[in-house]
Design an enzyme around this catalytic site. Structure first.
Site, short mmCIF file in Angstrom:
data_model
loop_
_atom_site.label_atom_id
_atom_site.label_comp_id
_atom_site.label_asym_id
_atom_site.label_seq_id
_atom_site.Cartn_x
_atom_site.Cartn_y
_atom_site.Cartn_z
CB THR A 1 38.98 63.28 69.95
OG1 THR A 1 40.00 62.15 69.45
CG2 THR A 1 39.87 64.65 70.31
CE LYS B 1 35.63 66.28 67.33
NZ LYS B 1 36.19 65.26 67.94
CE LYS C 1 43.64 62.77 68.62
NZ LYS C 1 42.52 61.82 68.40
#
Length: 291
Positions: free
Chosen positions: A97, A240, A172
């Site tokens: 990711t 994050k 995502k």
């Protein structure tokens, strides 16, 4: 069967690479900590290499599942990165990711060397990786995706191409934005049930089949009620990811007030020492506020 390399054997990559061996592929792995790679080889077979470039030699497809943008740059285009040895016509598939920006940075570099790039972040957590039940969201050239999809099927229950390079990472981000709001809502609901003197399990048994139901509710309510938070995606990693979402929203003009608020709530969880707790630990923050 294909000759494959897999770079990064974390909680997701380790079982994903194992599924590729089980599907009959020839797999060479690389991990920053060599002992982890040796353990993987002892468990699954295949081979380990000391650098990404060594792992990628002769591979038809190189998969990566590492930590962040800089880690991806290192294993892809770094001095010992996979691109140093990848053959023309091979494919680099990134399951990390990351930001969409790093995808758009790396894809032209790989393509200039005759290597196609597919960004393919995953959702489903550690359990999904172990059980081969991940959802994979992809961006990149259609022909490259068509080459990758049958191999990805070894650990995916669903795999889709959403558009050109970066589209997988943008999808995502949508996933993480939705999860953030869902987990906060679930935390507040279960906390309210506790304060109201209700049996949380009985409450969920009734409401999970209705409009309030979600994967988060079904899969996480019991551990949340038991104050156990060692069962999934870590708070540090979620922060994050939300940081990437918020940075991208600043670029495209999207308003993410709930995601921004939940990001700060996760910061509170980190201050409680919960950086490695799973994301359902938002309820622990609410309990801490009552002390």
């Amino acid at each position: 069967m294909a000759k494959l390399a897999f770079l990064g054997l974390g909680v997701m990559g380790y079982p994903m690479a194992g599924h590729l061996v089980a599907a009959g592929h020839d797999v060479t792995v690389y991990n920053r900590t060599g002992a982890k790679a040796d353990k993987w080889v002892a468990q699954y077979g295949g081979a380990a290499a000391p650098t990404p470039a060594e792992a990628a030699k002769g591979a038809d497809i190189v998969f990566a599942c590492v930590g962040n943008d800089d880690d991806l740059r290192a294993v892809c285009t770094g001095p010992e990165g996979a691109l140093q040895s990848m053959k023309e016509g091979a494919l680099f598939v990134d399951h990390t990711t990351t930001s969409a920006a790093v995808v758009r940075e790396l894809a032209p570099i790989t393509e200039a060397k005759g290597v196609a790039f597919v960004d393919a972040p995953v959702s489903g957590g550690q359990a999904g990786a172990e059980n081969g039940q991940l959802a994979v969201m992809c961006g990149g050239d259609q022909a490259a995706y068509d080459k990758a999809e049958p191999v990805i099927a070894a650990y995916a229950k669903l795999c889709r191409r959403l558009g050109e390079s970066g589209a997988g990472q943008l999808t995502k981000m949508v996933n993480q934005i939705c999860i953030a709001g869902l987990v906060q809502g679930l935390s507040e609901g279960l906390h309210f049930a506790e304060k109201a003197g209700l049996d949380g399990r009985a409450v969920v048994d009734v409401i999970q089949g209705g409009a309030a139901g979600s994967w988060q509710m079904t899969s996480r309510h019991e551990t949340m009620l038991d104050d156990e938070f060692d069962h999934g995606f870590a708070v540090d990693l979620m922060r994050k990811d939300l940081g990437i979402c918020l940075d991208t929203a600043n670029e495209n003009g999207a308003s993410l007030p709930v995601a921004a608020l939940v990001d700060q709530f996760y910061k509170d969880v980190q201050k409680l020492g919960g950086g490695r707790w799973d994301t359902s630990s938002l309820i622990k923050r609410l309990r801490a506020m009552d002390r």
